[in-house]
Design a protein around this motif. Sequence first.
Motif, PDB file in Angstrom:
ATOM      1  N   ILE A   1      89.244 -16.315 -58.544  1.00  0.00           N
ATOM      2  CA  ILE A   1      89.124 -16.854 -59.903  1.00  0.00           C
ATOM      3  C   ILE A   1      88.954 -18.383 -59.861  1.00  0.00           C
ATOM      4  CG2 ILE A   1      90.496 -17.357 -61.975  1.00  0.00           C
ATOM      5  CD1 ILE A   1      91.217 -14.540 -62.199  1.00  0.00           C
ATOM      6  N   SER A   2      89.699 -19.040 -58.994  1.00  0.00           N
ATOM      7  CA  SER A   2      89.594 -20.503 -58.935  1.00  0.00           C
ATOM      8  C   SER A   2      88.213 -20.925 -58.467  1.00  0.00           C
ATOM      9  CB  SER A   2      90.633 -21.072 -57.966  1.00  0.00           C
ATOM     10  OG  SER A   2      91.909 -20.596 -58.299  1.00  0.00           O
ATOM     11  N   PHE A   3      87.739 -20.265 -57.400  1.00  0.00           N
ATOM     12  CA  PHE A   3      86.426 -20.632 -56.857  1.00  0.00           C
ATOM     13  C   PHE A   3      85.319 -20.287 -57.842  1.00  0.00           C
ATOM     14  CE2 PHE A   3      88.978 -19.759 -53.000  1.00  0.00           C
ATOM     15  CZ  PHE A   3      89.038 -21.067 -52.553  1.00  0.00           C
ATOM     16  N   SER A   4      85.564 -19.246 -58.624  1.00  0.00           N
ATOM     17  CA  SER A   4      84.517 -18.832 -59.555  1.00  0.00           C
ATOM     18  C   SER A   4      84.298 -19.891 -60.622  1.00  0.00           C
ATOM     19  CB  SER A   4      84.870 -17.488 -60.200  1.00  0.00           C
ATOM     20  OG  SER A   4      85.887 -17.658 -61.170  1.00  0.00           O
TER      21      SER A   4
ATOM     22  N   ASN B   1      82.734 -21.268 -67.658  1.00  0.00           N
ATOM     23  CA  ASN B   1      83.557 -20.185 -67.114  1.00  0.00           C
ATOM     24  C   ASN B   1      85.037 -20.498 -67.302  1.00  0.00           C
ATOM     25  OD1 ASN B   1      84.493 -17.955 -65.884  1.00  0.00           O
ATOM     26  ND2 ASN B   1      83.863 -18.520 -63.814  1.00  0.00           N
ATOM     27  N   PRO B   2      85.666 -19.876 -68.283  1.00  0.00           N
ATOM     28  CA  PRO B   2      87.068 -20.187 -68.557  1.00  0.00           C
ATOM     29  C   PRO B   2      88.054 -19.358 -67.719  1.00  0.00           C
ATOM     30  CG  PRO B   2      86.269 -18.641 -70.207  1.00  0.00           C
ATOM     31  CD  PRO B   2      85.126 -18.871 -69.241  1.00  0.00           C
ATOM     32  N   ALA B   3      87.580 -18.680 -66.649  1.00  0.00           N
ATOM     33  CA  ALA B   3      88.417 -17.685 -65.961  1.00  0.00           C
ATOM     34  C   ALA B   3      89.774 -18.242 -65.507  1.00  0.00           C
ATOM     35  CB  ALA B   3      87.656 -17.097 -64.776  1.00  0.00           C
ATOM     36  N   LEU B   4      89.758 -19.437 -64.951  1.00  0.00           N
ATOM     37  CA  LEU B   4      91.013 -19.982 -64.415  1.00  0.00           C
ATOM     38  C   LEU B   4      91.999 -20.276 -65.550  1.00  0.00           C
ATOM     39  CD1 LEU B   4      92.439 -20.803 -61.819  1.00  0.00           C
ATOM     40  CD2 LEU B   4      91.371 -23.057 -61.999  1.00  0.00           C
ATOM     41  N   ASP B   5      91.497 -20.875 -66.631  1.00  0.00           N
ATOM     42  CA  ASP B   5      92.367 -21.136 -67.791  1.00  0.00           C
ATOM     43  C   ASP B   5      92.879 -19.831 -68.378  1.00  0.00           C
ATOM     44  OD1 ASP B   5      92.107 -23.842 -67.662  1.00  0.00           O
ATOM     45  OD2 ASP B   5      90.537 -23.982 -69.179  1.00  0.00           O
ATOM     46  N   GLU B   6      92.004 -18.843 -68.465  1.00  0.00           N
ATOM     47  CA  GLU B   6      92.410 -17.575 -69.091  1.00  0.00           C
ATOM     48  C   GLU B   6      93.488 -16.872 -68.261  1.00  0.00           C
ATOM     49  OE1 GLU B   6      91.779 -16.637 -71.967  1.00  0.00           O
ATOM     50  OE2 GLU B   6      89.866 -17.497 -72.598  1.00  0.00           O
ATOM     51  N   ALA B   7      93.316 -16.882 -66.942  1.00  0.00           N
ATOM     52  CA  ALA B   7      94.319 -16.248 -66.082  1.00  0.00           C
ATOM     53  C   ALA B   7      95.649 -16.997 -66.198  1.00  0.00           C
ATOM     54  CB  ALA B   7      93.838 -16.208 -64.634  1.00  0.00           C
ATOM     55  N   ALA B   8      95.563 -18.340 -66.172  1.00  0.00           N
ATOM     56  CA  ALA B   8      96.784 -19.150 -66.292  1.00  0.00           C
ATOM     57  C   ALA B   8      97.448 -18.883 -67.642  1.00  0.00           C
ATOM     58  CB  ALA B   8      96.452 -20.639 -66.136  1.00  0.00           C
ATOM     59  N   ASP B   9      96.651 -18.846 -68.708  1.00  0.00           N
ATOM     60  CA  ASP B   9      97.212 -18.627 -70.049  1.00  0.00           C
ATOM     61  C   ASP B   9      97.815 -17.235 -70.193  1.00  0.00           C
ATOM     62  OD1 ASP B   9      96.505 -21.166 -70.694  1.00  0.00           O
ATOM     63  OD2 ASP B   9      94.838 -20.635 -72.010  1.00  0.00           O
ATOM     64  N   GLY B  10      97.196 -16.249 -69.531  1.00  0.00           N
ATOM     65  CA  GLY B  10      97.754 -14.897 -69.549  1.00  0.00           C
ATOM     66  C   GLY B  10      99.141 -14.891 -68.926  1.00  0.00           C
ATOM     67  N   LEU B  11      99.268 -15.541 -67.781  1.00  0.00           N
ATOM     68  CA  LEU B  11     100.565 -15.597 -67.093  1.00  0.00           C
ATOM     69  C   LEU B  11     101.586 -16.371 -67.938  1.00  0.00           C
ATOM     70  CD1 LEU B  11      99.111 -16.102 -63.526  1.00  0.00           C
ATOM     71  CD2 LEU B  11     100.671 -14.255 -64.168  1.00  0.00           C
TER      72      LEU B  11
ATOM     73  N   LEU C   1      82.945 -13.980 -62.487  1.00  0.00           N
ATOM     74  CA  LEU C   1      82.897 -14.328 -61.069  1.00  0.00           C
ATOM     75  C   LEU C   1      81.622 -13.699 -60.518  1.00  0.00           C
ATOM     76  CD1 LEU C   1      85.673 -14.147 -58.442  1.00  0.00           C
ATOM     77  CD2 LEU C   1      83.685 -12.747 -58.102  1.00  0.00           C
ATOM     78  N   VAL C   2      80.768 -14.514 -59.925  1.00  0.00           N
ATOM     79  CA  VAL C   2      79.553 -13.960 -59.316  1.00  0.00           C
ATOM     80  C   VAL C   2      79.655 -14.105 -57.814  1.00  0.00           C
ATOM     81  CG1 VAL C   2      77.034 -14.144 -59.106  1.00  0.00           C
ATOM     82  CG2 VAL C   2      78.124 -14.533 -61.315  1.00  0.00           C
TER      83      VAL C   2
ATOM     84  N   ALA D   1      79.063 -14.657 -50.742  1.00  0.00           N
ATOM     85  CA  ALA D   1      79.342 -16.037 -51.126  1.00  0.00           C
ATOM     86  C   ALA D   1      79.602 -16.091 -52.626  1.00  0.00           C
ATOM     87  CB  ALA D   1      78.143 -16.913 -50.792  1.00  0.00           C
ATOM     88  N   PHE D   2      80.462 -17.011 -53.047  1.00  0.00           N
ATOM     89  CA  PHE D   2      80.613 -17.231 -54.483  1.00  0.00           C
ATOM     90  C   PHE D   2      79.324 -17.837 -55.009  1.00  0.00           C
ATOM     91  CE2 PHE D   2      85.139 -17.530 -53.175  1.00  0.00           C
ATOM     92  CZ  PHE D   2      85.565 -16.427 -53.891  1.00  0.00           C
ATOM     93  N   ASP D   3      79.003 -17.522 -56.239  1.00  0.00           N
ATOM     94  CA  ASP D   3      77.720 -17.953 -56.793  1.00  0.00           C
ATOM     95  C   ASP D   3      77.869 -18.188 -58.293  1.00  0.00           C
ATOM     96  OD1 ASP D   3      75.021 -18.496 -56.921  1.00  0.00           O
ATOM     97  OD2 ASP D   3      74.429 -16.749 -55.762  1.00  0.00           O
ATOM     98  N   SER D   4      76.766 -18.499 -58.956  1.00  0.00           N
ATOM     99  CA  SER D   4      76.817 -18.762 -60.402  1.00  0.00           C
ATOM    100  C   SER D   4      75.669 -18.048 -61.093  1.00  0.00           C
ATOM    101  CB  SER D   4      76.629 -20.251 -60.693  1.00  0.00           C
ATOM    102  OG  SER D   4      77.399 -21.036 -59.842  1.00  0.00           O
ATOM    103  N   PRO D   5      75.868 -17.630 -62.333  1.00  0.00           N
ATOM    104  CA  PRO D   5      74.720 -17.140 -63.093  1.00  0.00           C
ATOM    105  C   PRO D   5      73.896 -18.328 -63.604  1.00  0.00           C
ATOM    106  CG  PRO D   5      76.777 -16.783 -64.308  1.00  0.00           C
ATOM    107  CD  PRO D   5      77.116 -17.592 -63.092  1.00  0.00           C
ATOM    108  N   TYR D   6      72.604 -18.135 -63.711  1.00  0.00           N
ATOM    109  CA  TYR D   6      71.717 -19.170 -64.231  1.00  0.00           C
ATOM    110  C   TYR D   6      70.974 -18.559 -65.399  1.00  0.00           C
ATOM    111  CZ  TYR D   6      68.186 -22.838 -64.227  1.00  0.00           C
ATOM    112  OH  TYR D   6      67.374 -23.867 -64.591  1.00  0.00           O
ATOM    113  N   MET D   7      71.210 -19.069 -66.587  1.00  0.00           N
ATOM    114  CA  MET D   7      70.852 -18.292 -67.775  1.00  0.00           C
ATOM    115  C   MET D   7      69.429 -18.464 -68.273  1.00  0.00           C
ATOM    116  SD  MET D   7      73.495 -16.615 -67.794  1.00  0.00           S
ATOM    117  CE  MET D   7      72.996 -15.511 -69.072  1.00  0.00           C
TER     118      MET D   7
END
Length: 494
Positions: A175-178, A201-211, A468-469, A487-493
């Motif tokens: 999640i952090s790397f994503s 990508n709010p994944a890290l904030d969302e996981a932290a906020d969930g916890l 996470l890609v 490898a970690f990657d990113s979407p390109y829209m």
Amino acid sequence: MYSPKIKPLTAFCILVGTQPRRHLLISSLVTTMARLPHVSEHEFSQDEVRYLEREGRDYCLAHGMKLFTAAREVQTDFNLLVHKVSQDFEFTKKALLSTVAADPFTSRLFDIYKKVWEQGNAQSISLGIFRSDYMIDTSGGLHEKCCSCSAGNNNAADPIYIKQVEINTIALGGISFSCLVPNMHRYLLHLMGQENKVPPNPALDEAADGLIKAWELYGSTSAVIMFVVQPDEVNVYDQRLLQYRIDERNNGIKVTRRSLTDIFNDGKTNDDKSLFVNGLEVAVAYFRAGYTPKDYPTEKEWSARLTLELSRCIKCPTVAHQLMGTKKMQQVLSDPGVLERFLPDKESVDRVRRTFTGLYTLDLGSEGDHNMECCLKMVEKCVLKPQREGGGNNIYGEDIRRTLLDNSQNRSQYILMDRIQPEINKNVIVRQESTSMHPADVIPELGIVGIFVSRGNEVLLNKEGGYLVRTKTTEHADGGVFAGRAAFDSPYMV
Ligand code: ADP
Ligand code: MG
Ligand code: MG
């Protein structure tokens, strides 16, 4: 920003590939368009070709965006589905019966689930941090069949669409790397004078906020969030970044890291089922371990897991949620009528079902016999999956034949799945240990994070929480960044 201990492919896929700026979700569709017959410079004028190219590109990009949006939109359905099924003990027992008989690891987890059910749950609140993974399937839903039977759950012809690889309900890594890798890609785009087309990508904030939300619901300011970790974890920094994010968002919360062995040695529960480890009350146990048999080398670790599950700390995940992430449950959920039983409406059922590819039971009996027979006629079209996590466990090609024939009485430890036929993209892989770049044929896998908080049947929070890609080369059938194969990657829209 990655662990120096992580091996081979764990650097990143850079955005500037041999197909510049045609990336991931988008590139799949652009490549398809380029293959349309009759569109060639010999049959149309230059202007017409340019016009078609512009129109076609927008069409493709819009659809690429649609797939990303579709994956995000179905996440709350999956969150709810996982929870609802986990609350239905009899259904889960029946669904996992054959797997429990054939797979000792699932059996041990199920025993704990059963004990919690029988003894009554000391904590009705649970936190789920889930991730549903997809590949873009290009088969159009028309997977080859060995016969005309209706086994499996392929949708009728569906245009290029996201197909679920699996859903993860425990210890999702990356999640952090994503969040970091898209930042790097945004920076590279900026260097090239390009517009930023990498979605936030709010994944890290969302996981932290969930916890944090789970910690607040527990209701004791002196209690801690305990990360349950592997003693020899190499993916420490991904976890640490989540810990630091919790601290940034609420620095009144103490976070500790303990292994299952530590919890066995230093943990005790009070009469009211409160759990204390090294004298600190645990509000939330967040599992980054406990998903593989290796995490339970002795009975001590199993005992610690049972202690945790029976205690009144909030688990992320509960053993019930963990079991919902088994490959067997994924297969059972795709059986006719199951989604209808657990999801609230037809729209939700349709959204979920559309992401399923063929999933087949191998239970002993005529249906399992038939599925095995079909598979043996076309092993290249199938993936054989055991009840394991972490990448590198699936079986492909001729190995499927060997495994099934060698384990014919024990085959219900596996399920069969259609092999998704993803679009292959050209890109460049940059490895940490090498200064050279490797042009490669690559396949992206998109994961969407889900955050779910519940109190018994009451849903307190149900949201999609970022992405996470991961991109792997076609050399490997099985992905997995921490298995060194992606490898970690990113979407390109656009
Ligand atoms: P794990 O829980 O170990 O991550 P997965 O089901 O995600 O198990 O499988 C690992 C990898 O194998 C995936 O990331 C993907 O690269 C590949 N894979 C899994 N299922 C399929 C499938 N049905 N078709 C094609 N590739 C698959
Ligand atoms: Mg998994
Ligand atoms: Mg996976």
